[in-house]
Design an enzyme around this catalytic site. Structure first.
Site, PDB file in Angstrom:
ATOM      1  N   GLU A  35      -5.403  -8.666   1.001  1.00  0.00           N
ATOM      2  CA  GLU A  35      -6.070  -8.308   2.263  1.00  0.00           C
ATOM      3  C   GLU A  35      -7.549  -8.064   1.994  1.00  0.00           C
ATOM      4  OE1 GLU A  35      -4.497  -4.924   4.409  1.00  0.00           O
ATOM      5  OE2 GLU A  35      -2.439  -5.647   4.165  1.00  0.00           O
TER       6      GLU A  35
ATOM      7  N   GLU B 284       0.777  -1.242   0.000  1.00  0.00           N
ATOM      8  CA  GLU B 284       0.000   0.000   0.000  1.00  0.00           C
ATOM      9  C   GLU B 284       0.810   1.294   0.000  1.00  0.00           C
ATOM     10  OE1 GLU B 284      -2.880  -0.213   3.162  1.00  0.00           O
ATOM     11  OE2 GLU B 284      -4.065  -1.703   2.124  1.00  0.00           O
TER      12      GLU B 284
HETATM   13  C1  FCB Z   1      -4.456  -2.023   5.485  1.00  0.00           C
HETATM   14  C2  FCB Z   1      -3.097  -2.366   6.037  1.00  0.00           C
HETATM   15  C3  FCB Z   1      -3.102  -3.362   7.164  1.00  0.00           C
HETATM   16  C4  FCB Z   1      -4.268  -3.126   8.095  1.00  0.00           C
HETATM   17  C5  FCB Z   1      -5.557  -3.049   7.319  1.00  0.00           C
HETATM   18  C6  FCB Z   1      -6.779  -2.867   8.177  1.00  0.00           C
HETATM   19  O1  FCB Z   1      -4.442  -0.727   4.984  1.00  0.00           O
HETATM   20  O2  FCB Z   1      -2.263  -2.857   5.016  1.00  0.00           O
HETATM   21  O3  FCB Z   1      -1.882  -3.305   7.807  1.00  0.00           O
HETATM   22  O4  FCB Z   1      -4.033  -2.007   8.833  1.00  0.00           O
HETATM   23  O5  FCB Z   1      -5.501  -1.987   6.406  1.00  0.00           O
END
Ligand code: FCB
Length: 473
Positions: A354, A162
């Site tokens: 994620e 990110e």
């Molecule tokens: C993302 C991050 C991770 C966590 C989630 C909720 O932006 O990569 O580390 O904080 O959000």
């Protein structure tokens, strides 16, 4: 059906779970320093202990094995391996990851290794961090060390997590480490170096690889999705998805076009105008390295309809639309349209690196942790991902964020994202109901996930006989 070999996984990151901040020679990172600044982190918390995963690693891997995870995404702490970021290797730190990888493989779980999940070594930050033109080389040298040591066993590598967030919140808004509020020109340069670091690292990994391996990255996606299945709305959402719409970091293409196409998008260049630093064209040769999969973090989305000229118009979620405890709208369709638009544009297999939610979880009187919202959330989101796969998107894996409740950055320990509940007073772990549910899903290879188009109370818009925009508002 999910494709054969689909990776059913869960994810974490070093600073959020490891703890052991001053153990075995670990150096400090920007997050150690940031947590000490009063008012920056909820309740003044930090990652000194976190889930104490560093000391409970075997127990944690056993829980992953119980859950049947096929893959586990974790990050390595740069300053645990290289306390000053460059130079002397801290063997104890490096061997922690060596042992972790062995434990995972022994448990039948594929390690997916992320090299940078936001914890720049503090000594390097003191030399300018991502603002320093040397930063791509620092990062590639660290990547080379990790590859040299682990690529005989680790087949999946992720460079950076990110950039939108560690540049946007860390260098532009100052709400994440290193807490900077740089002028546009400077954070654009920091971001450019991070992209160069990605490219240099892909090269370093391939050069040092001991076995065939796969490399990707993990940006987050701003998912703009159509308010209805009408072709006009779909094209409007696609257009918005691929646009730089403001002078902040919150878009897809400013980051992904250089990596995938070898140049910044024209609309972004126009937006940032005179603030765009003079980049060398050779930078883009470095940034655009062939990668094997497009990892992407997706949590939510916003919907758009076409106006009379086909331009995207925001259609807000109605009052009472479900939200998580982070107040992020629950939008299962983001796991359909995000992968689809990315796959259409960049033509790479997609891995959801994620996805998950923060929820109000607690231990019930009977000692269990019931979290029906997480189960429903995952059933719907996975239903949309399955629908995307059915509609031709090459989807290779899904990593739930997160395996454990953990240190949620500026939110401290308040937000619980885990499949496994962590009692921070004792370190006790309790699998939540969603962990049991996910275990069944994995065992069934996802056959119990209902594709979105067949859900009765499912995601809007993906049902056959598409709803009109009007019905949805
Ligand atoms: C993302 C991050 C991770 C966590 C989630 C909720 O932006 O990569 O580390 O904080 O959000």
């Amino acid at each position: 059906m999910f494709p054969e070999g689909f990776k059913w996984g869960a994810a974490s990151s070093a600073y959020q779970i490891e703890g052991a901040a001053r153990t075995d020679g670990r150096g400090e990172s920007v997050w150690d320093a940031f947590c000490q600044v009063p008012g920056k982190v909820h309740r003044g918390s930090n990652g000194d202990v976190a889930c104490d995963h560093y000391h409970r690693m075997y127990e944690d891997v056993q829980m992953m094995k119980w859950m049947g995870l096929k893959a586990y995404r974790f990050s390595t702490s740069w300053s645990r391996v290289l306390p000053s970021g460059t130079g002397t290797i801290n063997e104890k730190g490096l061997s922690f990851y060596d042992v972790l990888v062995d434990a995972l493989l022994e448990a039948g779980i594929e390690p997916w290794l992320t090299l940078y999940h936001w914890d720049m070594p503090l000594d390097l930050q003191n030399r300018g961090g991502w603002m320093n033109p040397e930063s791509p080389k620092w990062f590639a040298d660290y990547a080379a060390i990790m590859t040299e040591r682990l690529s005989d066993r680790v087949k999946h590598w992720i460079t950076i997590n990110e950039p939108q967030i560690f540049i946007g919140l860390g260098h532009r808004e100052g709400t994440h480490a290193p807490g900077l509020k740089l002028p546009t020109r400077d954070w654009l340069l920091a971001g450019h170096h991070a992209l160069m670091a990605h490219g240099a690292t892909v090269q370093a990994i391939r050069a040092k690889a001991k076995r065939p391996l796969q490399v990707g990255w993990a940006p987050c996606a701003r998912v703009d999705l159509p308010a209805s299945m009408s072709p006009a709305d779909i094209e409007a959402a696609r257009q918005r998805f691929a646009s730089v719409t403001s002078t902040d970091c919150w878009n897809n293409t400013w980051w992904a076009d250089p990596v995938m196409l070898g140049h910044y998008p024209a609309d972004g260049l126009a937006h940032f105008g005179a603030d765009v630093p003079a980049f060398k064209s050779s930078d883009f040769d470095l940034i655009k390295q062939p990668i094997d999969f497009y990892g992407v973090n997706i949590y939510s989305g916003e919907r758009y309809a076409a106006d009379a000229l086909g331009r995207p118009v925001h259609v807000p979620w109605p009052d009472g639309h479900p939200v998580t405890t982070f107040r992020w709208p629950v939008v299962p369709e983001s796991l359909y349209w995000g992968p689809k638009f990315l796959h259409d544009r960049y033509k790479l297999p997609i891995v959801i690196t994620e996805n998950g939610l923060s929820n109000a979880d607690w231990v019930a009187a009977d000692g269990t942790v019931p979290d029906p919202q997480r189960i429903d959330f995952k059933a719907k989101y996975l239903g949309c991902l399955l629908q995307a796969a059915r509609d031709g998107v090459a989807v290779q894996g899904y990593f739930h964020w997160s395996i454990f409740d953990n240190f949620e950055w500026a939110e401290g320990y308040e937000k619980r994202f885990g499949l496994i509940f962590v009692d921070y007073r004792t370190g006790q772990r309790i699998p939540k109901a969603s962990a049991h549910w996910y275990r069944d899903v994995i065992a069934a290879k996802g056959k119990n996930i209902i594709p979105a188009a067949q859900l009765t109370h499912g995601p809007i818009g993906l049902k056959s006989g598409a709803a009109s925009t009007k019905e949805l508002v």
